[in-house]
Design a protein around this motif. Structure first.
Motif, PDB file in Angstrom:
ATOM      1  N   ASP A  12       4.092  10.499  -0.418  1.00  0.00           N
ATOM      2  CA  ASP A  12       3.787   9.356  -1.277  1.00  0.00           C
ATOM      3  C   ASP A  12       3.516   8.097  -0.449  1.00  0.00           C
ATOM      4  N   SER A  15       0.098   8.451   0.997  1.00  0.00           N
ATOM      5  CA  SER A  15      -0.876   8.288  -0.081  1.00  0.00           C
ATOM      6  C   SER A  15      -1.090   6.816  -0.412  1.00  0.00           C
ATOM      7  N   CYS A  16      -0.009   6.047  -0.475  1.00  0.00           N
ATOM      8  CA  CYS A  16      -0.117   4.619  -0.780  1.00  0.00           C
ATOM      9  C   CYS A  16      -0.927   3.887   0.285  1.00  0.00           C
ATOM     10  N   ARG A  17      -0.637   4.172   1.531  1.00  0.00           N
ATOM     11  CA  ARG A  17      -1.325   3.458   2.613  1.00  0.00           C
ATOM     12  C   ARG A  17      -2.812   3.807   2.656  1.00  0.00           C
ATOM     13  N   LYS A  18      -3.128   5.062   2.456  1.00  0.00           N
ATOM     14  CA  LYS A  18      -4.534   5.461   2.460  1.00  0.00           C
ATOM     15  C   LYS A  18      -5.275   4.841   1.282  1.00  0.00           C
ATOM     16  N   LYS A  19      -4.621   4.819   0.128  1.00  0.00           N
ATOM     17  CA  LYS A  19      -5.253   4.254  -1.059  1.00  0.00           C
ATOM     18  C   LYS A  19      -5.531   2.768  -0.863  1.00  0.00           C
ATOM     19  N   CYS A  20      -4.569   2.045  -0.310  1.00  0.00           N
ATOM     20  CA  CYS A  20      -4.743   0.608  -0.122  1.00  0.00           C
ATOM     21  C   CYS A  20      -5.768   0.307   0.970  1.00  0.00           C
ATOM     22  N   ARG A  22      -8.385   2.047   1.529  1.00  0.00           N
ATOM     23  CA  ARG A  22      -9.704   2.265   0.923  1.00  0.00           C
ATOM     24  C   ARG A  22     -10.089   1.120  -0.005  1.00  0.00           C
ATOM     25  N   ARG A  23      -9.115   0.570  -0.691  1.00  0.00           N
ATOM     26  CA  ARG A  23      -9.411  -0.429  -1.718  1.00  0.00           C
ATOM     27  C   ARG A  23      -9.695  -1.815  -1.152  1.00  0.00           C
ATOM     28  N   CYS A  46      -1.060  -4.551  -2.748  1.00  0.00           N
ATOM     29  CA  CYS A  46      -1.411  -3.180  -3.122  1.00  0.00           C
ATOM     30  C   CYS A  46      -0.275  -2.219  -2.792  1.00  0.00           C
ATOM     31  N   CYS A  50       2.001  -0.015  -5.378  1.00  0.00           N
ATOM     32  CA  CYS A  50       1.969   1.444  -5.249  1.00  0.00           C
ATOM     33  C   CYS A  50       3.367   1.998  -5.003  1.00  0.00           C
TER      34      CYS A  50
END
Length: 254
Positions: A12, A15-20, A22-23, A46, A50
């Motif tokens: 998790d 996942s949070c770091r990759k999502k942020c 990208r955003r 972000c 998350c």
């Protein structure tokens, strides 16, 4: 339960770091300093949102000693005793062996494991490392194929291991951003000193990632990437090589 929680927490967090990442749009090198601050603030917001969604109020571990205990598999040092007193010999052996892999010089765990081996119902199949990573398993399979001269399998296992090693290295480096030594905050009033100190703790963690991954089943194999290619070049050669014959490339099995 412990392993499931730890794995879920790590997945998790990554996942949070990759999502942020990208955003949030990265500020250019020529952008003013305020743009850099804005980028950092956006990433921070972000991540906070998350992690709040993922973990609720239990968002991070503030004591570095807790991280070290988890990395050294300290819970298994107690779990094997608990399992044995519950009458679960197999789980006791697995827990003791899992701890031993990360702590091969621990005399107490060696003594306990030898004692378990003398119990009725023990079998060598119980010697399972419950924390073994995918790249470790593939590396060990590749070494086994090499010893058995199964060259095709050797190539497959080591190439898969190499791929999984790079994934694990990336994951480790992302998780390093969650491993700040908070002790540097105490007594440091200057912002730049705080930032530099916290960043250095992350960099030290980054530097150790590949070293930690190079411990395969409790044995340090040296430079992990080089170790893969040391096997691969020979397995590829033994599996097949290209020989020019009459102007054509011919695959020849050796």
């Amino acid at each position: 339960m412990y392993r499931m929680f730890q794995a879920q927490y790590q997945d998790d967090t990554v996942s949070c770091r990759k999502k942020c990442d990208r955003r949030i749009k990265t500020a250019t090198s020529s952008a003013p300093k305020i743009a850099k601050y804005h980028e950092t603030s956006e990433i921070a917001l972000c991540l906070l949102r998350c992690r709040k969604d993922m973990f609720g109020d239990h968002q991070t571990v503030r004591k570095m000693s807790t991280y070290h205990d988890l990395e050294e598999r300290k819970p298994y040092q107690y779990m094997h005793i608990c399992y044995y007193h519950q009458g679960e010999l197999a789980m006791a052996v697995q827990s003791a062996y899992t701890f031993l892999v990360a702590n091969p010089d621990d005399k107490d765990i060696i003594q306990s494991l030898n004692w378990y081996m003398d119990r009725d119902g023990y079998s060598d199949e119980m010697l399972i490392d419950m924390e073994r990573k995918d790249h470790e398993a593939k590396f060990m399979n590749g070494a086994e194929a090499y010893d058995e001269q199964d060259w095709g399998r050797c190539v497959h296992e080591f190439e898969t291991s190499l791929e999984k090693s790079l994934i694990q290295d990336e994951k480790c480096r992302i998780l390093c951003q969650d491993k700040i030594d908070w002790s540097v905050v105490d007594g440091n009033p200057e912002l730049e000193i705080l930032l530099a100190s916290m960043r250095s703790s992350v960099i030290r963690c980054d530097h150790n990632c590949l070293y930690k991954l190079s411990n395969i089943n409790g044995h340090y194999v040296g430079n992990l990437l080089a170790a893969h290619f040391e096997y691969l070049h020979y397995c590829h050669f033994k599996c097949k090589f290209l020989r020019t014959r009459d102007g054509h490339e011919v695959s020849v099995e050796i």
